[in-house]
Design a protein around this motif. Structure first.
Motif, PDB file in Angstrom:
ATOM      1  N   ARG A 110       0.728  -1.408   0.210  1.00  0.00           N
ATOM      2  CA  ARG A 110      -0.172   0.041  -0.188  1.00  0.00           C
ATOM      3  C   ARG A 110       0.976   1.209  -0.080  1.00  0.00           C
ATOM      4  NH1 ARG A 110      -5.366  -0.519   1.816  1.00  0.00           N
ATOM      5  NH2 ARG A 110      -5.714   2.049   1.217  1.00  0.00           N
ATOM      6  N   THR A 111       1.903   0.869   0.736  1.00  0.00           N
ATOM      7  CA  THR A 111       2.940   2.322   0.555  1.00  0.00           C
ATOM      8  C   THR A 111       3.644   2.718  -0.380  1.00  0.00           C
ATOM      9  OG1 THR A 111       3.708   1.882   2.562  1.00  0.00           O
ATOM     10  CG2 THR A 111       4.998   3.084   1.907  1.00  0.00           C
ATOM     11  N   VAL A 112       3.893   1.252  -1.162  1.00  0.00           N
ATOM     12  CA  VAL A 112       4.383   1.599  -2.257  1.00  0.00           C
ATOM     13  C   VAL A 112       3.294   2.462  -3.810  1.00  0.00           C
ATOM     14  CG1 VAL A 112       5.945   0.682  -4.445  1.00  0.00           C
ATOM     15  CG2 VAL A 112       6.621   0.040  -2.337  1.00  0.00           C
ATOM     16  N   ARG A 113       2.358   1.334  -3.716  1.00  0.00           N
ATOM     17  CA  ARG A 113       1.367   2.298  -4.093  1.00  0.00           C
ATOM     18  C   ARG A 113       1.212   3.904  -4.295  1.00  0.00           C
ATOM     19  NH1 ARG A 113      -4.306  -1.007  -4.034  1.00  0.00           N
ATOM     20  NH2 ARG A 113      -5.308   1.177  -2.962  1.00  0.00           N
ATOM     21  N   ILE A 114       0.942   4.048  -2.916  1.00  0.00           N
ATOM     22  CA  ILE A 114       0.474   5.885  -3.300  1.00  0.00           C
ATOM     23  C   ILE A 114       1.953   6.126  -3.835  1.00  0.00           C
ATOM     24  CG2 ILE A 114       0.496   6.942  -1.465  1.00  0.00           C
ATOM     25  CD1 ILE A 114      -0.631   5.353   0.826  1.00  0.00           C
ATOM     26  N   LEU A 115       3.121   5.828  -3.309  1.00  0.00           N
ATOM     27  CA  LEU A 115       3.790   6.847  -4.037  1.00  0.00           C
ATOM     28  C   LEU A 115       4.293   6.690  -5.654  1.00  0.00           C
ATOM     29  CD1 LEU A 115       7.013   5.737  -1.466  1.00  0.00           C
ATOM     30  CD2 LEU A 115       5.945   7.776  -1.507  1.00  0.00           C
ATOM     31  N   VAL A 116       3.727   5.578  -6.088  1.00  0.00           N
ATOM     32  CA  VAL A 116       3.907   5.309  -7.461  1.00  0.00           C
ATOM     33  C   VAL A 116       2.445   5.685  -8.002  1.00  0.00           C
ATOM     34  CG1 VAL A 116       5.974   2.925  -7.301  1.00  0.00           C
ATOM     35  CG2 VAL A 116       2.922   2.774  -7.775  1.00  0.00           C
ATOM     36  N   THR A 117       1.152   5.940  -7.548  1.00  0.00           N
ATOM     37  CA  THR A 117      -0.024   6.443  -8.551  1.00  0.00           C
ATOM     38  C   THR A 117      -0.339   8.157  -7.706  1.00  0.00           C
ATOM     39  OG1 THR A 117      -1.363   4.469  -7.267  1.00  0.00           O
ATOM     40  CG2 THR A 117      -2.415   5.591  -8.188  1.00  0.00           C
ATOM     41  N   TRP A 118      -0.296   8.715  -9.459  1.00  0.00           N
ATOM     42  CA  TRP A 118      -0.254  10.515  -9.095  1.00  0.00           C
ATOM     43  C   TRP A 118      -1.125  10.231  -8.040  1.00  0.00           C
ATOM     44  CZ3 TRP A 118       2.346  14.055  -8.448  1.00  0.00           C
ATOM     45  CH2 TRP A 118       2.029  15.110  -9.006  1.00  0.00           C
ATOM     46  N   PRO A 119      -2.563  10.372  -8.576  1.00  0.00           N
ATOM     47  CA  PRO A 119      -3.888  10.845  -7.812  1.00  0.00           C
ATOM     48  C   PRO A 119      -3.567  10.215  -6.138  1.00  0.00           C
ATOM     49  CG  PRO A 119      -4.669  10.253  -9.197  1.00  0.00           C
ATOM     50  CD  PRO A 119      -3.061   9.341  -9.511  1.00  0.00           C
ATOM     51  N   GLU A 120      -2.762   9.708  -6.163  1.00  0.00           N
ATOM     52  CA  GLU A 120      -2.910   9.132  -3.966  1.00  0.00           C
ATOM     53  C   GLU A 120      -1.106  10.489  -4.196  1.00  0.00           C
ATOM     54  OE1 GLU A 120      -2.348   5.763  -3.456  1.00  0.00           O
ATOM     55  OE2 GLU A 120      -4.384   5.057  -3.427  1.00  0.00           O
ATOM     56  N   LYS A 150      -0.223  12.805  -5.222  1.00  0.00           N
ATOM     57  CA  LYS A 150      -1.122  13.888  -5.398  1.00  0.00           C
ATOM     58  C   LYS A 150      -0.953  14.588  -3.807  1.00  0.00           C
ATOM     59  CE  LYS A 150      -3.916  17.457  -7.323  1.00  0.00           C
ATOM     60  NZ  LYS A 150      -4.550  16.987  -8.011  1.00  0.00           N
ATOM     61  N   GLN A 151      -1.824  13.922  -3.109  1.00  0.00           N
ATOM     62  CA  GLN A 151      -2.461  14.331  -2.276  1.00  0.00           C
ATOM     63  C   GLN A 151      -1.480  13.948  -1.264  1.00  0.00           C
ATOM     64  OE1 GLN A 151      -5.921  13.533  -1.002  1.00  0.00           O
ATOM     65  NE2 GLN A 151      -6.054  13.701  -3.311  1.00  0.00           N
ATOM     66  N   VAL A 152       0.214  13.760  -0.855  1.00  0.00           N
ATOM     67  CA  VAL A 152       0.622  13.082  -0.199  1.00  0.00           C
ATOM     68  C   VAL A 152       1.867  14.830  -0.469  1.00  0.00           C
ATOM     69  CG1 VAL A 152       3.275  12.905   0.182  1.00  0.00           C
ATOM     70  CG2 VAL A 152       1.262  11.124   0.238  1.00  0.00           C
ATOM     71  N   LEU A 153       1.418  14.991  -1.697  1.00  0.00           N
ATOM     72  CA  LEU A 153       1.880  16.562  -1.992  1.00  0.00           C
ATOM     73  C   LEU A 153       1.580  17.587  -1.889  1.00  0.00           C
ATOM     74  CD1 LEU A 153       3.670  15.758  -5.586  1.00  0.00           C
ATOM     75  CD2 LEU A 153       4.826  15.909  -3.225  1.00  0.00           C
ATOM     76  N   VAL A 178      -3.173  14.290   3.051  1.00  0.00           N
ATOM     77  CA  VAL A 178      -3.046  12.449   3.913  1.00  0.00           C
ATOM     78  C   VAL A 178      -3.787  12.960   5.280  1.00  0.00           C
ATOM     79  CG1 VAL A 178      -1.324  11.549   5.739  1.00  0.00           C
ATOM     80  CG2 VAL A 178      -0.311  12.588   3.589  1.00  0.00           C
ATOM     81  N   GLY A 179      -4.283  14.204   5.991  1.00  0.00           N
ATOM     82  CA  GLY A 179      -4.685  13.993   7.279  1.00  0.00           C
ATOM     83  C   GLY A 179      -6.313  13.527   6.918  1.00  0.00           C
ATOM     84  N   TYR A 180      -6.456  13.960   5.404  1.00  0.00           N
ATOM     85  CA  TYR A 180      -8.333  13.429   4.881  1.00  0.00           C
ATOM     86  C   TYR A 180      -8.006  11.996   4.426  1.00  0.00           C
ATOM     87  CZ  TYR A 180     -11.925  13.092   1.295  1.00  0.00           C
ATOM     88  OH  TYR A 180     -13.122  12.606   0.232  1.00  0.00           O
ATOM     89  N   THR A 196       0.155   6.794   7.519  1.00  0.00           N
ATOM     90  CA  THR A 196       1.175   7.716   8.094  1.00  0.00           C
ATOM     91  C   THR A 196       2.148   7.780   7.849  1.00  0.00           C
ATOM     92  OG1 THR A 196      -0.334   6.530   9.277  1.00  0.00           O
ATOM     93  CG2 THR A 196       1.550   7.598  10.792  1.00  0.00           C
ATOM     94  N   ILE A 197       2.979   6.414   6.957  1.00  0.00           N
ATOM     95  CA  ILE A 197       4.443   6.383   6.786  1.00  0.00           C
ATOM     96  C   ILE A 197       4.637   7.234   5.727  1.00  0.00           C
ATOM     97  CG2 ILE A 197       5.696   4.672   5.461  1.00  0.00           C
ATOM     98  CD1 ILE A 197       4.518   2.177   6.785  1.00  0.00           C
ATOM     99  N   GLN A 198       3.748   7.754   4.631  1.00  0.00           N
ATOM    100  CA  GLN A 198       4.174   8.670   3.782  1.00  0.00           C
ATOM    101  C   GLN A 198       4.748  10.174   4.518  1.00  0.00           C
ATOM    102  OE1 GLN A 198       4.319   8.065   0.340  1.00  0.00           O
ATOM    103  NE2 GLN A 198       3.488   5.853   1.151  1.00  0.00           N
ATOM    104  N   LEU A 199       3.732  10.609   5.527  1.00  0.00           N
ATOM    105  CA  LEU A 199       3.740  11.792   6.603  1.00  0.00           C
ATOM    106  C   LEU A 199       5.566  11.416   7.221  1.00  0.00           C
ATOM    107  CD1 LEU A 199       2.719  14.159   6.689  1.00  0.00           C
ATOM    108  CD2 LEU A 199       1.274  13.293   8.633  1.00  0.00           C
ATOM    109  N   VAL A 200       5.595  10.389   7.668  1.00  0.00           N
ATOM    110  CA  VAL A 200       7.108  10.585   8.570  1.00  0.00           C
ATOM    111  C   VAL A 200       7.529  10.221   7.366  1.00  0.00           C
ATOM    112  CG1 VAL A 200       7.908   8.257   9.651  1.00  0.00           C
ATOM    113  CG2 VAL A 200       5.784   8.723  10.345  1.00  0.00           C
TER     114      VAL A 200
END
Lengths: 268, 257
Positions: free
Chosen positions: B45-55, B57-60, B205-207, B225-229
């Motif tokens: 799931r962590t890697v998927r967030i990093l490689v999926t643009w819409p997700e 984008k939420q981190v950025l 990320v909060g949303y 959460t890991i994205q934020l860390v």
């Protein structure tokens, strides 16, 4: 027609400086009705025990503090009120080197020139020349922590000289150095001042240093009053040296205010 | 054999992380996956967030909010700290206000911001700035006050203009404090932004954490959460590199190595 004598470059007229005591219980006098004058091209050594007000006099002269009463006049200006009139005119060598730790030796020397809006390239050429004259070639890129105490003090001398000031103020600049280094730097300092025809006020608490450096010696008693004054010409630096040294020792050994002799005439 | 201190530190950190991961994995065998999902699910799931643009984008988006908030608080904090440092009489007027601000919980500011303002971005920027402002102000003020009197007098002996004094002395003096303030406030800001987004935003990320809570998806909650860390760790490291470069003049004792 008789030619009038040139006006002194520096003149203290009845200058008093009082500081408030830290606990708020009144004030204490650091300088008491001090009067003297210094001619252009003179090196005046100011001698006195620790706490006698030498540094207060120095700060008054540098325009860093304001007199409580009396008048300080340097080249016709009040150094405190006309602070900016002295841009580039006064160079100071402090007791400790006061180098900026984040600047290299070269950048520390460039500092004064940078503040005086010199072009960077020109400032660097001047700074390198001064570092070289003071035997610091090859250390331009060193940070202060990588230099010895003597080298750091040389950088601070180079910083003061680099702006080509008319007046040099030195507050016990070599007191923290070993005797050999201090002796070398002292000789170098006098040579540089004389060569450039500068006027210098040199504060020290070492009798020999004062006699080596000064054209004139002023001995201070607490609170900064002239207790003794002597001119150091070739004779007094030679055969007459011991007599002056004895006299200074005698004056210094007297407690301020207790049996203090009247200010004697300048010993020629 | 004596190990290189850095390598030893790395091995120790790796060992403790592996122990934690192993404990989690063992727990996943004994508890339902909505409580302890397997490590591989979290990693995927962590890697998927990093490689999926819409997700990603939420981190950025969250990262941008943190930066805007911190930058705003830093500028305002410096604008407050330097006059206080120069004119100490102002301090007794401003400090009680800042201390009062410091005592208000971030969640209260979220509620206040929702009531006061309409725009999501403005609300979040306001919350970020108001919660990190006191710390920035006090840290910049402390750095300013630690300025050496000797160096100040030496610089003044050349009669600099106000701007030159600021450039050649004040900025280098307060720089170490500013870098420390950024490092400390970064962690605080990351915590506050999540709360702000959780309650008052439709992205970030909060949303996303709120969504995972509604879906009862623990792997997703941990991955966000890991994205934020990771973001905090990366930015902290960048600040450390900047700090090492800018403060390279500072001597280091061999004993301290």
């Amino acid at each position: 027609m008789q030619e009038s004598a040139p006006a002194p470059l520096i003149r203290f007229s009845n200058v008093t400086k009082e500081f408030a005591k830290p606990d708020g219980s009144g004030s204490f006098t650091a300088v008491d009705r001090l009067s003297f004058s210094i001619e252009k091209g003179e090196i005046v050594a100011v001698l006195g025990k620790t706490g006698c007000g030498k540094s207060t006099m120095f700060n008054l002269l540098a325009g860093l503090i304001e007199p409580t009463s009396g008048k300080v006049d340097v080249t016709g200006h009040d150094p405190f009120q006309d602070f900016n009139a002295f841009r580039g005119k006064i160079g100071i060598v402090f007791q400790n080197d006061r180098l900026m730790p984040w600047r290299t030796a070269l950048d520390n020397v460039v500092l004064g020139l940078e503040i005086l809006d010199a072009r960077r390239s020109e400032a660097e050429v001047i700074a390198r020349r001064w570092l070289s004259r003071l035997g610091l070639s090859g250390h331009e890129g060193d940070y202060p922590h990588a230099l010895s105490g003597g080298m750091r003090q040389r950088v601070s001398i180079a910083r003061a000289f680099a702006v080509e000031p008319d007046i040099l103020l030195c507050d016990e600049p070599f007191s923290s150095l070993d005797e050999m280094t201090a002796r070398d730097l002292r000789a170098e300092f006098v040579r540089l001042v004389k060569q450039a025809g500068k006027t210098a006020v040199f504060i020290t608490h070492h009798i020999n240093e004062a006699m080596d450096v000064g054209d004139r010696i002023m001995v201070f008693h607490r609170p900064a009053r002239i207790a003794y004054e002597a001119r150091m010409d070739a004779a007094s630096k030679g055969a007459g040296r011991q007599a002056i040294q004895d006299e200074i020792l005698k004056v210094l050994s007297l407690e301020a205010g207790e049996g203090m002799p009247p200010v004697p005439a300048v010993v020629a | 054999m004596t190990l290189n201190p850095r390598l030893r530190q790395f091995l120790q950190a790796t060992a403790s992380t592996l122990v934690l991961l192993a404990a989690w994995q063992i727990a996943s065998y004994f508890f339902p996956h909505y409580l302890f999902p397997p490590v591989q699910d979290i990693v995927v799931r962590t890697v998927r967030i990093l490689v999926t643009w819409p997700e990603l984008k939420q981190v950025l988006e969250t990262a941008m909010r943190i930066f805007v908030g911190l930058a705003g608080a830093f500028v305002l904090g410096s604008l407050l700290a330097i006059p206080i440092g120069r004119y100490p009489k102002i301090e007794s007027y401003i400090t009680p206000f800042l201390v009062f601000l410091q005592g208000i919980p971030a969640l209260s500011w979220v509620i206040i911001a929702i009531i006061w303002f309409h725009g999501t971005e403005f609300r979040i920027a306001f919350i970020m700035i108001i919660t990190t402002l006191p710390a920035f102000t006090f840290q910049v003020l402390d750095s300013y006050r630690s300025m050496s009197k000797d160096l100040f007098e030496m610089t003044m002996s050349f009669r600099p203009s106000g701007w030159t004094l600021f450039r050649v002395l004040i900025v280098p003096t307060i720089l170490p404090g500013i870098l420390t303030a950024w490092k400390i406030n970064l962690g605080n800001a990351a915590r506050v932004v999540v709360v702000a987004e959780l309650v008052g935003a439709t992205g970030g990320v909060g949303y996303e954490l709120l969504r995972q809570q509604q879906l009862f998806d623990m792997a997703g909650a941990l991955a966000w959460t890991i994205q934020l860390v990771l973001f905090v760790l990366v930015v902290q490291q960048i600040i450390v590199w900047i700090e090492n470069w800018l403060l390279r003049y500072r001597p280091v004792s061999e004993r301290a190595a």
